[in-house]
Design a protein around this motif. Structure first.
Motif, PDB file in Angstrom:
ATOM      1  N   GLU B 265      29.619  -0.828 -20.442  1.00 58.60           N
ATOM      2  CA  GLU B 265      28.690  -0.830 -21.577  1.00 58.60           C
ATOM      3  C   GLU B 265      28.087   0.548 -21.829  1.00 58.60           C
ATOM      4  O   GLU B 265      27.520   0.785 -22.886  1.00 58.60           O
ATOM      5  CB  GLU B 265      27.558  -1.830 -21.309  1.00 58.60           C
ATOM      6  N   ASP B 266      28.196   1.442 -20.819  1.00 59.61           N
ATOM      7  CA  ASP B 266      27.571   2.754 -20.962  1.00 59.61           C
ATOM      8  C   ASP B 266      28.508   3.771 -21.602  1.00 59.61           C
ATOM      9  O   ASP B 266      28.137   4.939 -21.742  1.00 59.61           O
ATOM     10  CB  ASP B 266      27.149   3.291 -19.592  1.00 59.61           C
ATOM     11  N   LEU B 267      29.736   3.345 -21.932  1.00 63.60           N
ATOM     12  CA  LEU B 267      30.728   4.332 -22.363  1.00 63.60           C
ATOM     13  C   LEU B 267      30.244   5.136 -23.576  1.00 63.60           C
ATOM     14  O   LEU B 267      30.360   6.360 -23.597  1.00 63.60           O
ATOM     15  CB  LEU B 267      32.052   3.627 -22.678  1.00 63.60           C
ATOM     16  N   ALA B 268      29.655   4.427 -24.555  1.00 65.85           N
ATOM     17  CA  ALA B 268      29.216   5.143 -25.760  1.00 65.85           C
ATOM     18  C   ALA B 268      28.161   6.188 -25.408  1.00 65.85           C
ATOM     19  O   ALA B 268      28.240   7.340 -25.856  1.00 65.85           O
ATOM     20  CB  ALA B 268      28.662   4.143 -26.779  1.00 65.85           C
ATOM     21  N   GLY B 269      27.214   5.787 -24.557  1.00 59.28           N
ATOM     22  CA  GLY B 269      26.175   6.732 -24.150  1.00 59.28           C
ATOM     23  C   GLY B 269      26.758   7.899 -23.373  1.00 59.28           C
ATOM     24  O   GLY B 269      26.343   9.044 -23.552  1.00 59.28           O
ATOM     25  N   ALA B 278      35.108  13.226 -25.743  1.00 54.46           N
ATOM     26  CA  ALA B 278      35.138  12.362 -26.923  1.00 54.46           C
ATOM     27  C   ALA B 278      36.578  12.044 -27.322  1.00 54.46           C
ATOM     28  O   ALA B 278      36.869  10.957 -27.818  1.00 54.46           O
ATOM     29  CB  ALA B 278      34.399  13.034 -28.068  1.00 54.46           C
ATOM     30  N   ALA B 279      37.492  13.004 -27.066  1.00 57.67           N
ATOM     31  CA  ALA B 279      38.885  12.768 -27.442  1.00 57.67           C
ATOM     32  C   ALA B 279      39.510  11.652 -26.613  1.00 57.67           C
ATOM     33  O   ALA B 279      40.551  11.120 -26.970  1.00 57.67           O
ATOM     34  CB  ALA B 279      39.678  14.055 -27.268  1.00 57.67           C
ATOM     35  N   LEU B 280      38.861  11.309 -25.513  1.00 57.85           N
ATOM     36  CA  LEU B 280      39.432  10.310 -24.605  1.00 57.85           C
ATOM     37  C   LEU B 280      38.750   8.956 -24.750  1.00 57.85           C
ATOM     38  O   LEU B 280      38.810   8.131 -23.847  1.00 57.85           O
ATOM     39  CB  LEU B 280      39.305  10.803 -23.172  1.00 57.85           C
ATOM     40  N   THR B 281      38.108   8.740 -25.890  1.00 60.71           N
ATOM     41  CA  THR B 281      37.374   7.485 -26.073  1.00 60.71           C
ATOM     42  C   THR B 281      38.272   6.274 -25.860  1.00 60.71           C
ATOM     43  O   THR B 281      37.928   5.357 -25.115  1.00 60.71           O
ATOM     44  CB  THR B 281      36.783   7.446 -27.491  1.00 60.71           C
ATOM     45  N   GLN B 282      39.439   6.316 -26.496  1.00 62.14           N
ATOM     46  CA  GLN B 282      40.310   5.138 -26.414  1.00 62.14           C
ATOM     47  C   GLN B 282      40.832   4.898 -24.996  1.00 62.14           C
ATOM     48  O   GLN B 282      40.729   3.781 -24.490  1.00 62.14           O
ATOM     49  CB  GLN B 282      41.452   5.282 -27.404  1.00 62.14           C
ATOM     50  N   PRO B 283      41.388   5.937 -24.328  1.00 61.78           N
ATOM     51  CA  PRO B 283      41.831   5.698 -22.946  1.00 61.78           C
ATOM     52  C   PRO B 283      40.695   5.243 -22.032  1.00 61.78           C
ATOM     53  O   PRO B 283      40.900   4.378 -21.175  1.00 61.78           O
ATOM     54  CB  PRO B 283      42.365   7.059 -22.513  1.00 61.78           C
ATOM     55  N   ASP B 285      38.085   3.525 -22.887  1.00 65.81           N
ATOM     56  CA  ASP B 285      37.804   2.130 -23.214  1.00 65.81           C
ATOM     57  C   ASP B 285      38.817   1.221 -22.523  1.00 65.81           C
ATOM     58  O   ASP B 285      38.465   0.198 -21.933  1.00 65.81           O
ATOM     59  CB  ASP B 285      37.845   1.958 -24.734  1.00 65.81           C
ATOM     60  N   ARG B 286      40.083   1.634 -22.581  1.00 65.14           N
ATOM     61  CA  ARG B 286      41.118   0.813 -21.940  1.00 65.14           C
ATOM     62  C   ARG B 286      40.945   0.821 -20.431  1.00 65.14           C
ATOM     63  O   ARG B 286      41.230  -0.163 -19.746  1.00 65.14           O
ATOM     64  CB  ARG B 286      42.504   1.330 -22.331  1.00 65.14           C
ATOM     65  N   PHE B 287      40.498   1.970 -19.906  1.00 67.97           N
ATOM     66  CA  PHE B 287      40.241   2.054 -18.473  1.00 67.97           C
ATOM     67  C   PHE B 287      39.190   1.020 -18.062  1.00 67.97           C
ATOM     68  O   PHE B 287      39.372   0.290 -17.087  1.00 67.97           O
ATOM     69  CB  PHE B 287      39.780   3.465 -18.116  1.00 67.97           C
ATOM     70  N   PHE B 288      38.111   0.948 -18.830  1.00 70.32           N
ATOM     71  CA  PHE B 288      37.055   0.004 -18.450  1.00 70.32           C
ATOM     72  C   PHE B 288      37.536  -1.436 -18.589  1.00 70.32           C
ATOM     73  O   PHE B 288      37.190  -2.295 -17.775  1.00 70.32           O
ATOM     74  CB  PHE B 288      35.797   0.242 -19.281  1.00 70.32           C
ATOM     75  N   ARG B 289      38.363  -1.677 -19.613  1.00 73.91           N
ATOM     76  CA  ARG B 289      38.876  -3.044 -19.762  1.00 73.91           C
ATOM     77  C   ARG B 289      39.757  -3.411 -18.568  1.00 73.91           C
ATOM     78  O   ARG B 289      39.650  -4.499 -17.999  1.00 73.91           O
ATOM     79  CB  ARG B 289      39.646  -3.176 -21.073  1.00 73.91           C
ATOM     80  N   ALA B 290      40.623  -2.462 -18.168  1.00 76.60           N
ATOM     81  CA  ALA B 290      41.503  -2.712 -17.038  1.00 76.60           C
ATOM     82  C   ALA B 290      40.692  -2.911 -15.770  1.00 76.60           C
ATOM     83  O   ALA B 290      40.978  -3.792 -14.950  1.00 76.60           O
ATOM     84  CB  ALA B 290      42.460  -1.537 -16.872  1.00 76.60           C
ATOM     85  N   LEU B 312      47.280   5.290 -16.585  1.00 75.24           N
ATOM     86  CA  LEU B 312      46.094   5.637 -15.787  1.00 75.24           C
ATOM     87  C   LEU B 312      46.201   7.080 -15.305  1.00 75.24           C
ATOM     88  O   LEU B 312      45.254   7.863 -15.405  1.00 75.24           O
ATOM     89  CB  LEU B 312      46.016   4.676 -14.606  1.00 75.24           C
ATOM     90  N   VAL B 313      47.398   7.421 -14.771  1.00 76.00           N
ATOM     91  CA  VAL B 313      47.587   8.780 -14.246  1.00 76.00           C
ATOM     92  C   VAL B 313      47.406   9.801 -15.369  1.00 76.00           C
ATOM     93  O   VAL B 313      46.729  10.826 -15.197  1.00 76.00           O
ATOM     94  CB  VAL B 313      48.986   8.901 -13.599  1.00 76.00           C
TER      95      VAL B 313
END
Lengths: 343, 332
Positions: B265-269, B278-283, B285-290, B312-313
């Protein structure tokens, strides 16, 4: 699998109800989203709530709005120094015929239907009253008129203001531990919100404000069932269990967990508290929070969201630090959450 | 006839042969004033180095013949290249007219010899004498004159070492030591230190930039450490455990970067506080989901299907690179 499974359709429906409940409360109490969310969690975790805060920040308004939206019977008493347990149970008076009468008091009057028992200024009442409340909260029952009264839907909401210390009685540890949460309320800091609160005539008349809230949004009688379903439906993984155990030992022995606060001897800070019941309450509240977020698994975020409110009031500090409780405990909770790795 | 003899070396150094090398040239001159042949003047043999010759060496000689102007050497009378004696070959001959002076002209004969004398000791040999016939260049003239070039000595040396003459005190065999050149080591020493220091400083700077030891555990390089761990996990055989460990490594990297525990939940902050990622927002997000699936979900194997280990790597590598770029730029 972040979404609740279709099989738990009842949970999904109830979540909509809970969100509507929050929206209704928010009509009357603005700028207190966090307090509203926590009260909602407490309702669906079937826990008692202690509200704490400055005078005039809306504690009573919030509880009145909750009582209205929650449905079920509602009773309210004001704590005073001379209040005795009997005053809660019995109502004694002289009838028109001049003979003394004893009728059921505020607690018994609505009998089994009582769902919200609102105790204002609880720290003004004497310890005798606190111990009655303790039984009422713990067992949801009380003995009177030679029989036992049961209150299956009862939820106790109490508030205390933290400004005065004269002629007040601190809640005993056992009573405090029975509250699921202690929710601190502060006046909103947003300037726009403050302007509205000061100038909008809507907020000047509390009674009219409460009338805005829709009545009986939640069917009080079925909350117990849905609360149990939530506790069973939200999955807690072994990793999360480990996280909870780490949190628990960190808050009990902050010094050993490597937590340091300024001007505090960490090894001699925590005297007791953070009981197993407290941790069980923490998990219960966290599960409800996960459900409100639309998840079927418990995450560290859920624990973090309810951690200060469910844990801080049941930690007892050494007397030296007890006077600085208001500043030490939030810092301690924050430090524990920042320190303990998740997962 | 005028002859200048080879001077014996006064201070022989290593050997007589080398000692003779001290003399730059030897001038042998022969004056052959034959009464009948007044047309020929002085004959001078110049030999630049008539000593220290080993078997197989070539050596040169210049013969200067003074002749009356109008006389020229007859080509046929010049010595022919080829073996002269059993030990001496003439390898090249050339003749050139020199300047005319007082009615005489100087003819210069350049000769190149090669010795095959395998000497066993240092000895003197004589290059054989020869004659050169000069003929008048006038038409129908028959006058000719013969210039006689005398023999001249050369010193040949053996290839093998030579037993020096016996002396009473063997110490006398020792030559005085040449003084050692005194070189000042201060400048090269200072340069060596300077370059060593420069190299070390460069290595430190590189190690700091790449977060090598001893900068491994810098808080500012949390993702570098995470990337190292993820790389280690990537080659492990137990894929399930490796995936978990790699996720944990990234979690710790995020935690250390932010100085607190970073949850999904803290990713945006987090991205607001650290715009470098900021360029890695999507990866992320997927990292936290995984991570949620693996650690808190009901079926941990789902995560690897959605977000396999190579992703991941790659994310870990990009985070480390972004971190390095951010630190190099002075902000993070």
């Amino acid at each position: 699998m972040n979404q609740i499974r279709p099989a738990d359709a009842a949970l999904t429906d109830w979540r909509q109800v809970a969100l509507r409940f929050e929206a209704e409360i928010a009509k009357a109490v603005i700028g207190q989203e966090r307090a509203i969310r926590l009260v909602t969690i407490a309702i669906f975790a079937r826990g008692h709530v202690l509200l704490e805060g400055d005078v005039g920040v809306g504690k009573t308004t919030l509880l009145r709005a909750v009582a209205r939206a929650l449905g079920g019977a509602y009773e309210r008493v004001e704590g005073t120094v001379d209040m005795m347990p009997a005053d809660l149970i019995y109502h004694t008076y002289l009838a028109e015929d001049g003979r003394p009468r004893i009728e059921p008091g505020p607690v018994l009057r609505r009998a089994e239907d009582l769902s919200v028992f609102f105790f204002n200024e609880i720290n003004r009442a004497r310890p005798q009253v606190h111990s009655l409340l303790l039984r009422l909260m713990a067992e949801r029952s009380v003995s009177a008129f030679n029989r036992e009264y049961r209150f299956p839907y009862l939820q106790v909401f109490a508030d205390r203001n933290r400004v005065e210390r004269e002629e007040t009685f601190e809640l005993p540890a056992a009573a405090r531990d029975r509250f699921l949460m202690e929710i601190g309320m502060e006046a909103p800091t947003d300037p726009g919100m403050r302007r509205r609160l000061a100038f909008d005539p809507l907020f000047h008349d509390t009674d009219a404000l409460i009338q805005e809230v829709a009545q009986d949004v939640i069917d009080q009688a079925s909350v117990a069932g849905i609360a149990a379903a939530i506790q069973h439906g939200i999955h807690a993984s072994p990793a999360l269990e480990e996280y909870v155990v780490r949190l628990w030992s960190a808050i009990r022995e902050p010094g050993q967990a490597g937590i340091a606060l300024p001007d505090v001897a960490m090894d001699a800070l925590v005297q007791g508290g953070a009981s197993p019941r407290g941790v069980a309450f923490l998990i219960r509240a966290a599960r409800v929070r996960a459900w409100l977020e639309g998840r079927d698994m418990l995450l560290p975020e859920d624990l973090r969201a309810v951690f200060p409110e469910t844990m801080a009031h049941r930690i007892f500090l050494e007397p030296v630090y007890e006077m600085r409780r208001e500043s030490i405990l939030p810092a301690l909770c924050r430090a524990v959450l920042d320190r303990v790795p998740a997962p | 006839m005028r002859t200048r003899a080879i001077e014996p070396p006064r201070v022989p150094r290593e050997s007589p042969v080398v000692a003779m090398a001290g003399l730059l040239s030897v001038l042998l001159s022969g004056l052959l004033p034959l009464p009948a042949e007044a047309q020929i003047g002085a004959v001078v043999v110049r030999s630049p180095r008539p000593f220290g010759l080993f078997v197989g060496d070539r050596f040169g000689a210049t013969v200067e013949i003074e002749a009356v102007d109008g006389f020229a050497p007859q080509a046929a009378s010049l010595p022919k290249p080829g073996p002269l004696t059993y030990w001496l070959d003439l390898t090249a001959v050339s003749v050139a007219p020199g300047p005319a002076r007082d009615g005489n002209r100087l003819w210069r004969l350049s000769l190149t010899y090669q010795t095959f004398y395998a000497a066993l000791d240092v000895r003197r040999l004589d290059v054989p004498a020869f004659t050169v016939t000069f003929a008048s260049e006038a038409p129908r003239a028959t006058t000719s004159a013969v210039a006689e070039v005398p023999s001249w000595p050369i010193g040949v040396s053996p290839l093998r070492e030579i037993q020096p003459p016996p002396v009473a005190d063997p110490v006398e065999y020792l030559r005085p030591e040449s003084p050692n050149p005194r070189r000042d080591p201060a400048l090269p020493g200072a340069l060596a230190w300077a370059f060593a220091g420069l190299g070390l400083a460069g290595l430190l700077a590189l190690a700091r930039d790449r977060a090598w030891w001893p900068f491994r555990h810098r808080p500012a390089r949390a993702f570098a450490a995470a990337w190292r761990q993820v790389r280690r996990q990537a080659v492990r055989r137990d894929a399930e455990a490796a995936y978990r460990e790699a996720l944990l490594a990234l979690h710790r990297g995020l935690d250390r970067t932010d100085g607190r525990r970073v949850m999904g939940e803290d990713l945006a902050g987090f991205l607001v506080r650290h715009p470098a990622y900021a360029a890695l927002t999507q990866p992320l997000d997927r990292f936290f989901r995984a991570s949620r699936e693996v650690f808190f979900g009901r079926d941990p194997s789902l995560a690897q299907r959605d977000w396999p280990m190579p992703d991941l790597v790659a994310t870990a590598r990009r985070l480390a690179a972004a971190e390095r770029a951010a630190n190099a730029g002075g902000h993070s």
